[in-house]
Motif scaffolding. Structure first.
Motif, PDB file in Angstrom:
ATOM      1  N   ALA A 121     -27.948   4.012 -45.639  1.00  0.00           N
ATOM      2  CA  ALA A 121     -27.153   4.788 -46.584  1.00  0.00           C
ATOM      3  C   ALA A 121     -27.367   6.267 -46.325  1.00  0.00           C
ATOM      4  O   ALA A 121     -28.479   6.718 -46.050  1.00  0.00           O
ATOM      5  CB  ALA A 121     -27.550   4.437 -48.008  1.00  0.00           C
ATOM      6  N   ILE A 122     -26.303   7.013 -46.379  1.00  0.00           N
ATOM      7  CA  ILE A 122     -26.374   8.461 -46.220  1.00  0.00           C
ATOM      8  C   ILE A 122     -26.295   9.090 -47.597  1.00  0.00           C
ATOM      9  O   ILE A 122     -25.293   8.921 -48.285  1.00  0.00           O
ATOM     10  CB  ILE A 122     -25.228   8.980 -45.341  1.00  0.00           C
ATOM     11  CG1 ILE A 122     -25.320   8.350 -43.951  1.00  0.00           C
ATOM     12  CG2 ILE A 122     -25.255  10.490 -45.233  1.00  0.00           C
ATOM     13  CD1 ILE A 122     -24.201   8.740 -43.044  1.00  0.00           C
ATOM     14  N   PRO A 123     -27.335   9.774 -48.059  1.00  0.00           N
ATOM     15  CA  PRO A 123     -27.258  10.403 -49.375  1.00  0.00           C
ATOM     16  C   PRO A 123     -26.088  11.378 -49.426  1.00  0.00           C
ATOM     17  O   PRO A 123     -25.978  12.276 -48.607  1.00  0.00           O
ATOM     18  CB  PRO A 123     -28.603  11.129 -49.503  1.00  0.00           C
ATOM     19  CG  PRO A 123     -29.498  10.475 -48.497  1.00  0.00           C
ATOM     20  CD  PRO A 123     -28.605  10.039 -47.375  1.00  0.00           C
ATOM     21  N   ALA A 124     -25.220  11.153 -50.353  1.00  0.00           N
ATOM     22  CA  ALA A 124     -24.053  12.029 -50.487  1.00  0.00           C
ATOM     23  C   ALA A 124     -23.623  12.057 -51.932  1.00  0.00           C
ATOM     24  O   ALA A 124     -23.428  11.020 -52.545  1.00  0.00           O
ATOM     25  CB  ALA A 124     -22.902  11.528 -49.609  1.00  0.00           C
ATOM     26  N   GLY A 125     -23.514  13.239 -52.463  1.00  0.00           N
ATOM     27  CA  GLY A 125     -23.052  13.362 -53.835  1.00  0.00           C
ATOM     28  C   GLY A 125     -21.553  13.153 -53.908  1.00  0.00           C
ATOM     29  O   GLY A 125     -20.865  13.124 -52.889  1.00  0.00           O
ATOM     30  N   PRO A 126     -21.015  13.017 -55.126  1.00  0.00           N
ATOM     31  CA  PRO A 126     -19.573  12.833 -55.288  1.00  0.00           C
ATOM     32  C   PRO A 126     -18.722  13.869 -54.579  1.00  0.00           C
ATOM     33  O   PRO A 126     -17.708  13.515 -53.993  1.00  0.00           O
ATOM     34  CB  PRO A 126     -19.403  12.883 -56.808  1.00  0.00           C
ATOM     35  CG  PRO A 126     -20.730  12.453 -57.348  1.00  0.00           C
ATOM     36  CD  PRO A 126     -21.751  12.988 -56.373  1.00  0.00           C
ATOM     37  N   PRO A 127     -19.110  15.178 -54.564  1.00  0.00           N
ATOM     38  CA  PRO A 127     -18.267  16.147 -53.843  1.00  0.00           C
ATOM     39  C   PRO A 127     -18.137  15.821 -52.363  1.00  0.00           C
ATOM     40  O   PRO A 127     -17.089  15.997 -51.770  1.00  0.00           O
ATOM     41  CB  PRO A 127     -18.990  17.478 -54.069  1.00  0.00           C
ATOM     42  CG  PRO A 127     -19.789  17.268 -55.311  1.00  0.00           C
ATOM     43  CD  PRO A 127     -20.220  15.850 -55.266  1.00  0.00           C
ATOM     44  N   ASP A 128     -19.220  15.326 -51.718  1.00  0.00           N
ATOM     45  CA  ASP A 128     -19.163  15.011 -50.300  1.00  0.00           C
ATOM     46  C   ASP A 128     -18.241  13.824 -50.036  1.00  0.00           C
ATOM     47  O   ASP A 128     -17.429  13.852 -49.111  1.00  0.00           O
ATOM     48  CB  ASP A 128     -20.556  14.704 -49.765  1.00  0.00           C
ATOM     49  CG  ASP A 128     -21.475  15.901 -49.819  1.00  0.00           C
ATOM     50  OD1 ASP A 128     -22.659  15.717 -50.118  1.00  0.00           O
ATOM     51  OD2 ASP A 128     -20.990  17.024 -49.566  1.00  0.00           O
ATOM     52  N   VAL A 129     -18.366  12.775 -50.828  1.00  0.00           N
ATOM     53  CA  VAL A 129     -17.515  11.610 -50.658  1.00  0.00           C
ATOM     54  C   VAL A 129     -16.071  11.971 -50.974  1.00  0.00           C
ATOM     55  O   VAL A 129     -15.146  11.556 -50.271  1.00  0.00           O
ATOM     56  CB  VAL A 129     -17.998  10.449 -51.555  1.00  0.00           C
ATOM     57  CG1 VAL A 129     -17.027   9.283 -51.489  1.00  0.00           C
ATOM     58  CG2 VAL A 129     -19.393   9.998 -51.140  1.00  0.00           C
ATOM     59  N   ALA A 130     -15.874  12.755 -52.009  1.00  0.00           N
ATOM     60  CA  ALA A 130     -14.521  13.177 -52.355  1.00  0.00           C
ATOM     61  C   ALA A 130     -13.916  14.029 -51.245  1.00  0.00           C
ATOM     62  O   ALA A 130     -12.719  13.918 -50.949  1.00  0.00           O
ATOM     63  CB  ALA A 130     -14.542  13.960 -53.676  1.00  0.00           C
ATOM     64  N   ARG A 131     -14.733  14.865 -50.616  1.00  0.00           N
ATOM     65  CA  ARG A 131     -14.228  15.691 -49.521  1.00  0.00           C
ATOM     66  C   ARG A 131     -13.798  14.825 -48.349  1.00  0.00           C
ATOM     67  O   ARG A 131     -12.727  15.031 -47.758  1.00  0.00           O
ATOM     68  CB  ARG A 131     -15.302  16.681 -49.074  1.00  0.00           C
ATOM     69  CG  ARG A 131     -14.886  17.530 -47.878  1.00  0.00           C
ATOM     70  CD  ARG A 131     -16.010  18.459 -47.443  1.00  0.00           C
ATOM     71  NE  ARG A 131     -17.207  17.737 -47.086  1.00  0.00           N
ATOM     72  CZ  ARG A 131     -17.414  17.148 -45.904  1.00  0.00           C
ATOM     73  NH1 ARG A 131     -16.465  17.192 -44.978  1.00  0.00           N
ATOM     74  NH2 ARG A 131     -18.535  16.523 -45.655  1.00  0.00           N
ATOM     75  N   LEU A 132     -14.621  13.841 -48.002  1.00  0.00           N
ATOM     76  CA  LEU A 132     -14.268  12.952 -46.897  1.00  0.00           C
ATOM     77  C   LEU A 132     -12.991  12.178 -47.193  1.00  0.00           C
ATOM     78  O   LEU A 132     -12.119  12.038 -46.322  1.00  0.00           O
ATOM     79  CB  LEU A 132     -15.416  11.985 -46.617  1.00  0.00           C
ATOM     80  CG  LEU A 132     -16.646  12.558 -45.916  1.00  0.00           C
ATOM     81  CD1 LEU A 132     -17.732  11.496 -45.802  1.00  0.00           C
ATOM     82  CD2 LEU A 132     -16.295  13.096 -44.543  1.00  0.00           C
ATOM     83  N   CYS A 133     -12.863  11.695 -48.414  1.00  0.00           N
ATOM     84  CA  CYS A 133     -11.651  10.957 -48.787  1.00  0.00           C
ATOM     85  C   CYS A 133     -10.430  11.871 -48.747  1.00  0.00           C
ATOM     86  O   CYS A 133      -9.347  11.452 -48.311  1.00  0.00           O
ATOM     87  CB  CYS A 133     -11.815  10.351 -50.181  1.00  0.00           C
ATOM     88  SG  CYS A 133     -12.976   8.965 -50.264  1.00  0.00           S
ATOM     89  N   GLY A 134     -10.601  13.105 -49.209  1.00  0.00           N
ATOM     90  CA  GLY A 134      -9.485  14.047 -49.172  1.00  0.00           C
ATOM     91  C   GLY A 134      -9.064  14.368 -47.754  1.00  0.00           C
ATOM     92  O   GLY A 134      -7.869  14.426 -47.437  1.00  0.00           O
ATOM     93  N   GLU A 135     -10.040  14.571 -46.857  1.00  0.00           N
ATOM     94  CA  GLU A 135      -9.710  14.857 -45.461  1.00  0.00           C
ATOM     95  C   GLU A 135      -9.052  13.654 -44.803  1.00  0.00           C
ATOM     96  O   GLU A 135      -8.104  13.804 -44.021  1.00  0.00           O
ATOM     97  CB  GLU A 135     -10.985  15.243 -44.706  1.00  0.00           C
ATOM     98  CG  GLU A 135     -11.561  16.588 -45.141  1.00  0.00           C
ATOM     99  CD  GLU A 135     -12.866  16.910 -44.437  1.00  0.00           C
ATOM    100  OE1 GLU A 135     -13.371  16.021 -43.707  1.00  0.00           O
ATOM    101  OE2 GLU A 135     -13.382  18.029 -44.622  1.00  0.00           O
ATOM    102  N   ALA A 136      -9.541  12.453 -45.105  1.00  0.00           N
ATOM    103  CA  ALA A 136      -8.934  11.243 -44.549  1.00  0.00           C
ATOM    104  C   ALA A 136      -7.495  11.090 -45.022  1.00  0.00           C
ATOM    105  O   ALA A 136      -6.606  10.717 -44.245  1.00  0.00           O
ATOM    106  CB  ALA A 136      -9.755  10.019 -44.941  1.00  0.00           C
ATOM    107  N   THR A 137      -7.259  11.381 -46.291  1.00  0.00           N
ATOM    108  CA  THR A 137      -5.907  11.291 -46.840  1.00  0.00           C
ATOM    109  C   THR A 137      -4.981  12.286 -46.154  1.00  0.00           C
ATOM    110  O   THR A 137      -3.843  11.954 -45.783  1.00  0.00           O
ATOM    111  CB  THR A 137      -5.926  11.564 -48.350  1.00  0.00           C
ATOM    112  OG1 THR A 137      -6.784  10.602 -48.993  1.00  0.00           O
ATOM    113  CG2 THR A 137      -4.533  11.457 -48.953  1.00  0.00           C
TER     114      THR A 137
END
Length: 362
Positions: A193-209
């Motif tokens: 698991a890579i420690p990642a707060g909600p902003p990091d996961v949200a950023r990745l999802c936004g970039e993927a979108t």
């Protein structure tokens, strides 16, 4: 503020188009499509054929720096930004490159070998289509506030189902929507698991979108070009088909859809806000699907045959529309944002609703 592309950005887009045309010409596309088509060597799923072909392409893209585009130069990347990545992914959508391009691009720097094209990485942010799951080296699982890297099991189980055929040279599996992501049986081996707060996961999802929207944009522009070229060269009643007003109107609508989507995607690459990215994805999905359908119609009887190149564009557009925010999810998210910003609703001075929004199901 000047929103026009810079000389370097235009050169990047032109270079990407030439490179992808050399790496993935029409003959290579047709070979993969035919392998997964009716009666092809890859039917029904085409996992072996497509997996080998995509891995070969992955190494070539890795050598060209496709996946390491946004990595810093000290880590072996090019050090470019999201706007430049959008331009490159637009060309990838135009060329109809197969495979989990977005996921592997995001995995550069997170999964060993992803930046160089040695590792094929797919991603899952919710139950739905999963690209090349059987042949993937790793899966990015963006679940809740945690980013995990998983190794897929070699065979499906009760929680997954193999689709009856590849969708436009794009092998996918459908994960049961009733299964929570952290309980998906197809992905049992946790590689960490890579420690990642909600902003990091949200950023990745936004970039993927956004990058998926760029792929859709490229496809929408390409099917528009295919339609225009066809109606210019085909004649009926002694006149080019493109001279008929009804055909001109259809092509004009394709152009408007694609240009509106282009403006939205380019703008979202600068702001990267939820609303801008969501609108870009919604407009790009609409442009890709409807332009492909109109292109098929303008090709007439030939358009409905398997030999027409518009088929993989249409099927790929359908799959991408279900990935990284579907239309329903986007509309719900945008509605929540509007309600947060205008709790009482956007009203005029007379207390009337300021705008009526018509949502088409097409």
């Amino acid at each position: 503020m000047d929103f026009r592309l810079s000389d370097d950005q235009r050169a990047l887009r032109s270079g990407a188009r030439q490179l992808l045309a050399a790496l993935f010409p029409r003959e290579r596309l047709r070979a993969m499509v035919d392998a997964g088509g009716p009666g092809g060597a890859g039917s029904p799923g085409g996992t072996t054929v497509h997996g080998a072909s995509v891995r070969e392409l992955w190494r070539e893209l890795g050598d060209a720096g496709f996946f390491s585009l946004r990595l810093p130069e000290e880590r072996g990347g090019t050090g470019l930004g999201l706007p430049e990545a959008v331009l490159v992914f637009e060309e990838a959508g135009r060329a109809l490159l197969p495979g989990p391009l977005v996921a592997t691009h995001l995995a550069a720097g997170l999964v060993e070998g992803a930046a160089e094209g040695r590792a094929l990485v797919t991603a899952l942010d919710r139950p739905g289509p999963v690209e090349h799951l059987a042949s993937a080296d790793a899966v990015l699982l963006l679940d809740r506030a945690t980013l995990r890297i998983l190794r897929p099991a070699p065979a499906p189980d009760a929680d997954t189902a193999v689709l009856p055929r590849a969708l436009g040279a794009r092998p996918v599996r459908a994960v049961d929507p009733t299964t929570p992501l952290h309980l998906v049986g197809q992905l049992p081996d946790d590689a960490g698991a890579i420690p990642a707060g909600p902003p990091d996961v949200a950023r990745l999802c936004g970039e993927a979108t956004l990058l998926t929207a760029a792929l859709q944009l490229g496809s929408a522009l390409r099917t528009m070009e295919m339609a225009v070229a066809h109606v210019k060269g085909r004649s009926q009643f002694g006149r080019p088909v493109g001279a008929f007003q009804a055909v001109q109107h259809l092509c004009a609508r394709m152009f408007v859809r694609a240009e509106i989507a282009r403006c939205s995607v380019y703008a979202a690459s600068l702001t990267v806000t939820f609303c801008d990215v969501s609108q870009a994805k919604l407009l790009a999905d609409t442009a890709a699907v409807r332009n492909a359908r109109d292109c098929l119609q303008l090709h007439g009887g030939f358009g409905f045959t398997w030999d027409a190149d518009v088929h993989p564009h249409l099927k790929r557009a359908w799959v991408r529309a279900a990935q990284w925010q579907s239309a329903a999810e986007t509309e719900e998210g945008l509605a929540e944002e509007l309600l947060t910003e205008f709790p009482g609703g956007p009203a005029t001075g007379q207390g009337e609703v300021a705008a009526n929004v018509e949502i088409s199901s097409e």
